[in-house]
Design a protein around this motif. Structure first.
Motif, PDB file in Angstrom:
ATOM      1  N   ASN A 193       0.672  -4.328  16.219  1.00 13.35           N
ATOM      2  CA  ASN A 193       0.601  -5.007  14.928  1.00 13.35           C
ATOM      3  C   ASN A 193       1.964  -5.203  14.293  1.00 13.35           C
ATOM      4  O   ASN A 193       2.070  -5.666  13.171  1.00 13.35           O
ATOM      5  N   LYS A 244     -10.334  -4.185   9.672  1.00 10.23           N
ATOM      6  CA  LYS A 244      -9.216  -4.267   8.733  1.00 10.23           C
ATOM      7  C   LYS A 244      -9.722  -4.493   7.312  1.00 10.23           C
ATOM      8  O   LYS A 244      -8.960  -4.879   6.435  1.00 10.23           O
ATOM      9  N   SER A 285      -6.385 -11.799   4.391  1.00 12.85           N
ATOM     10  CA  SER A 285      -4.971 -12.032   4.695  1.00 12.85           C
ATOM     11  C   SER A 285      -4.804 -12.737   6.032  1.00 12.85           C
ATOM     12  O   SER A 285      -3.887 -13.527   6.208  1.00 12.85           O
ATOM     13  N   SER A 286      -5.715 -12.472   6.998  1.00  9.88           N
ATOM     14  CA  SER A 286      -5.538 -13.160   8.275  1.00  9.88           C
ATOM     15  C   SER A 286      -5.971 -14.621   8.173  1.00  9.88           C
ATOM     16  O   SER A 286      -5.425 -15.483   8.839  1.00  9.88           O
ATOM     17  N   ARG A 287      -6.941 -14.896   7.292  1.00 13.18           N
ATOM     18  CA  ARG A 287      -7.363 -16.286   7.120  1.00 13.18           C
ATOM     19  C   ARG A 287      -6.341 -17.096   6.332  1.00 13.18           C
ATOM     20  O   ARG A 287      -6.033 -18.223   6.651  1.00 13.18           O
ATOM     21  N   HIS A 307      -3.165 -16.077   5.539  1.00  7.80           N
ATOM     22  CA  HIS A 307      -1.772 -15.656   5.757  1.00  7.80           C
ATOM     23  C   HIS A 307      -1.147 -15.190   4.461  1.00  7.80           C
ATOM     24  O   HIS A 307      -0.033 -15.559   4.115  1.00  7.80           O
ATOM     25  N   ARG A 321      -7.967  -9.454  15.075  1.00  7.83           N
ATOM     26  CA  ARG A 321      -6.909  -8.634  15.616  1.00  7.83           C
ATOM     27  C   ARG A 321      -7.201  -8.345  17.068  1.00  7.83           C
ATOM     28  O   ARG A 321      -8.219  -7.729  17.381  1.00  7.83           O
ATOM     29  N   ARG A 376      -4.535 -19.445  14.132  1.00  7.28           N
ATOM     30  CA  ARG A 376      -5.374 -19.165  12.968  1.00  7.28           C
ATOM     31  C   ARG A 376      -6.741 -18.655  13.364  1.00  7.28           C
ATOM     32  O   ARG A 376      -7.221 -18.927  14.458  1.00  7.28           O
TER      33      ARG A 376
END
Ligand SMILES: Nc1ncnc2c1ncn2[C@@H]1O[C@H](COP(=O)(O)OP(=O)(O)O)[C@@H](O)[C@H]1O
Ligand SMILES: [Mg+2]
Lengths: 353, 245
Positions: free
Chosen positions: B96, A301, A308-310, A312, A349, A345
C-alpha cells in the motif's frame, strides 16, 4: 527531481480543517448545551477510535485493553482535583501519566503475539480496575464525584468542557497526522504492509510499535480525563469497561482502518446510529454488531476506504509524490505522463502476492 | 584462514528443519567488491542461507561474522543497518506504499540517510532499475517482474555493503538481463559484495567471478564459474534441470 507530500496541494485540506475547527469553536455561542454535550461525546470517541486505529491500522497491534488508559487518565484528574488542582488544567497531566504507565506495560504485553497480545492488554485493564476499586479515597467500587467543577456556572462549565474536548480531539488528530507524516509514519505503513520485509530494510519494528503504543495510551488518557470532566463523576467499572474497546473497534472498522479520516467518519456514523436507534434496545446492539461484521468482511478499508478509492480523496495527505524533471509541473494536475500507468479507477485493494 | 579479511564469513553453519538439512556445516567467505554466484537445485538451502545471513533465520550451529564480528545475536534491522541487504525470492513489497516510498523507508532506515539524501538516492535507484515510470504507483499494483525489480531497488536503497540477490532475474528478456548485469557490476565497483542466487546460469557467468554450488545444504563445488559448471558432481545434482535455461 522534486518531492511533494501529496499529489495535489495539501493546503486545501489544512484550510478546510482550520475552518471546521473555528466553526466548531463558536458552537457554544449558537446552540444549546444538549448539542455541545453530544459533540463532547463525539470528540472523545474520535480520540479513542483514532488511537485504536494507530495501533491496529498502522502497527497491526490489536488491543482490547485501551480502557486501562481511559481509566488512568480519569483517575489522574480525580486525584489532582482532590488535591485542589483545576480539572481542566489536569488534562495534560492525565495524558502524561497514561503515557508513563504505558512504557513499562508495553514491555510486558509486547512479549505476547497476536491474540495473546489482545488478551494480555485486556488482562492489564482488568488488573488496573481491580487495583483501583480497592482504593477507598478514590470511590472504591461505588464511584465518586469530581470535586471543584460543580461550583462553576453550568453554562460556562459546559462551554469550557466543550472547548477542552475540541482541543483534545484537534490535538489528537494533528499528532496522528504529524506522526504519520514523519519518517516514523513510513516505518509504520511498512510494518503494516509487511513486517518481515520492514525488519529486513532496517526498520526497528518493536521500537516503532512501542512509540505508537505510548502515544495511543496518552490519547486514551486524555479521553479519560474528558470523560470524568464531562460526567463530573467516575465509576471504576464504567471507566475500565471493555465497552470502550468495543466502541473504538466498531468506529475504526466502519470508518476505515489505516487512514486518519476513517475514525472521524466512523464516529459520525456511530453517533448517528446511536441517536436514531438507541431506543431499540438489544436490537440496536445486534444491528451495530452485524454492521461491523459486514463491513469487516466486504469493506476491509471501511467506508472511508471506499470513498477515497472512488474519489481519490485524501484530506490529510501523508504520502510522498516524486515529480520527475521530464514530467509536467504538479500544478498542471497531471504528474504522470502515461494515463494507463495511473491508478486504475474503481479497483479494490489488490491484497495478497 | 587466508590473510585477506573477509567482509562476510560463515563458519560451520548448520540448520535443519526436521529431517531436511538446509545447511550442513557450511563455511563460506565473501570479500568486499566481489561478485559471487550461488547455484543449486530447488531445496538446496540457498534462500535459507540468505535468511541466516540476514537474520530472518537462526542457525542451529556455527557462526556468521560480518566485518570480523559475530552478528548471530543481532536482529535483521541491525544487520541491515550494518550493511547486509537481502532480497526475497518471493517478493515482499510494501503493497500500500508507492514504489518511491518503498525505497525511501529503506534509504532512511537501512541506509540511515537524511531526508534529502533519501529523496536523491531513491530517485537515482529508481532510474537505474527502470522503475521511474512506476515511482508513484502503489507497489501492490506491480506485476511479478516489476516486483522483482523493486526487491533489487529496495535492497540497493539500504546502502548495502553486501547485497544478497535471491533469483531476481527469472523472466527477464535479454536486454533487461544485460541491464541487470550492468547494475550488479556498478554496485560491485563501489566495493559492495554481491552474492547472487540464480537459476539462469548464463546471466550469472557474465556477472560473477566465482560460483558456489550447494545441494542438500552441502558445498558441492566452488571456484571459477566455468570450472564449477563443468564439474561432474555439479552436473549430477542438476540432473534433469536445464542449467542453460
Ligand atoms: N521455515 C521452514 N520450515 C520448514 N522447512 C523449511 C523452512 N524453510 C525452508 N524449508 C525447507 O528447506 C529446504 C530448503 O529451502 P530453501 O532454502 O528455500 O531452498 P532453495 O532456496 O535452495 O530452493 C526446502 O526443502 C524447504 O522446504
Ligand atoms: Mg530459494
Amino acid at each position: 527531481m522534486r518531492v511533494t507530500r501529496s499529489r495535489r496541494s495539501a493546503l486545501w485540506g489544512i484550510v478546510g480543517a482550520l475552518v471546521v475547527v473555528v466553526a466548531l469553536a463558536t458552537l457554544p455561542y449558537v446552540v444549546y448545551a444538549d448539542v455541545t454535550d453530544l459533540l463532547v461525546n463525539a470528540f472523545i470517541l474520535v480520540v479513542l477510535a483514532s488511537m485504536w486505529n494507530l495501533l491496529a491500522g498502522y502497527c497491526g497491534l490489536i488491543s482490547v485493553g485501551q480502557q486501562a488508559y481511559v481509566g488512568v487518565g480519569a483517575y489522574t484528574v480525580l486525584v489532582l482535583a482532590q488535591n485542589g488542582i483545576n480539572a481542566y488544567v489536569a488534562i495534560p497531566a492525565a495524558l502524561l501519566v497514561s503515557a508513563a504507565v504505558a512504557v513499562p506495560v508495553s514491555f510486558l504485553v509486547f512479549r505476547l503475539r497476536a491474540e495473546y497480545f489482545a488478551i494480555g492488554t485486556w488482562v492489564v485493564a482488568e488488573v488496573f480496575f481491580l487495583a483501583l476499586v480497592r482504593v477507598r479515597s478514590l470511590g472504591g467500587g461505588t464511584g465518586t464525584a469530581l470535586p471543584g467543577l460543580a461550583l462553576i456556572d453550568p453554562v460556562l462549565r459546559q462551554a469550557v468542557t466543550y472547548w477542552s474536548a475540541l482541543a483534545v480531539a484537534g490535538a489528537a488528530l494533528l499528532a496522528t497526522y504529524l506522526l504519520l507524516r514523519s519518517r516514523m509514519g513510513l516505518d509504520l505503513t511498512a510494518i503494516r504492509d509487511n513486517e518481515l520485509a520492514a525488519r529486513s530494510v532496517g526498520v526497528r519494528v518493536t521500537s516503532a510499535q512501542r512509540a505508537v503504543y505510548v502515544v495511543s495510551a496518552a490519547g486514551c488518557g486524555a479521553a479519560g480525563a474528558l470523560l470524568i470532566i464531562s460526567q463530573l463523576n467516575v465509576l471504576a467499572s464504567a471507566i475500565f469497561s471493555v465497552q470502550w474497546s468495543a466502541k473504538m473497534i466498531f468506529i475504526a472498522l466502519i470508518g476505515g482502518l489505516g487512514s486518519i479520516e476513517g475514525p472521524i467518519l466512523g464516529t459520525g456514523i456511530f453517533i448517528a446510529i446511536q441517536q436514531s436507534l438507541a431506543q431499540l434496545g438489544a436490537w440496536y446492539l445486534i444491528l451495530l454488531g452485524s454492521l461491523a461484521v459486514g463491513i469487516a468482511m466486504f469493506l476491509p478499508k471501511g467506508i472511508w476506504g471506499l470513498i477515497s478509492s472512488r474519489l481519490h480523496l485524501q484530506v490529510f495527505p501523508v504520502g510522498y509524490w516524486l515529480h520527475r524533471q521530464d514530467s509536467p509541473s504538479p500544478l498542471a494536475g497531471e504528474p504522470l505522463s502515461s494515463g494507463s500507468r495511473d491508478f486504475p479507477r474503481g479497483q479494490g485493494r489488490g491484497g495478497g502476492s | 584462514m587466508t590473510a585477506e579479511a573477509a567482509l562476510l564469513e560463515l563458519a560451520g553453519v548448520s540448520k535443519r528443519f526436521g529431517r531436511i538439512t538446509v545447511a550442513d556445516s557450511l563455511s563460506l567467505r565473501f570479500q568486499a567488491g566481489e561478485t559471487v554466484g550461488i547455484v543449486g537445485p530447488n531445496g538446496a538451502g540457498k534462500s535459507s542461507l540468505f535468511a541466516m545471513i540476514a537474520g530472518d533465520l537462526k542457525p542451529d550451529a556455527g557462526d556468521v561474522r560480518f566485518d570480523g564480528r559475530s552478528v548471530l545475536r543481532l536482529d535483521p534491522a541491525t544487520r541491515c543497518r550494518m550493511g547486509i541487504a537481502r532480497t526475497y525470492q518471493v517478493p515482499r513489497p510494501f503493497e500500500n506504499m508507492t514504489v518511491f516510498e518503498n525505497l525511501l523507508v529503506a534509504a532512511y532506515r537501512g541506509g540511515q540517510l537524511s531526508r534529502l539524501q533519501g529523496y536523491t538516492v531513491a530517485a537515482r535507484i529508481l532510474e537505474e532499475t527502470g522503475l521511474s515510470e512506476d515511482a508513484n504507483r502503489p507497489a501492490g499494483r506491480l506485476g511479478l517482474l516489476q516486483r522483482k525489480r523493486l526487491e533489487l531497488a529496495r535492497g540497493l536503497a539500504t546502502q548495502p555493503r553486501i547485497l544478497l540477490l535471491d533469483e531476481v532475474a527469472g523472466g527477464l528478456t535479454d536486454p533487461e538481463m544485460a541491464a541487470l548485469v550492468e547494475i550488479v557490476e556498478q554496485v560491485r565497483q563501489r566495493s559492495v559484495a554481491v552474492v547472487w542466487v540464480e537459476h539462469v546460469v548464463h546471466a550469472l557467468t557474465r556477472a560473477v567471478s566465482r560460483i558456489i554450488c550447494l545441494a542438500g545444504g552441502r558445498l558441492i563445488a566452488e571456484g571459477d564459474p566455468q570450472e564449477v559448471l563443468a564439474n561432474p558432481e555439479v552436473k549430477e545434482v542438476y540432473l534433469g534441470v536445464d542449467i542453460g535455461a
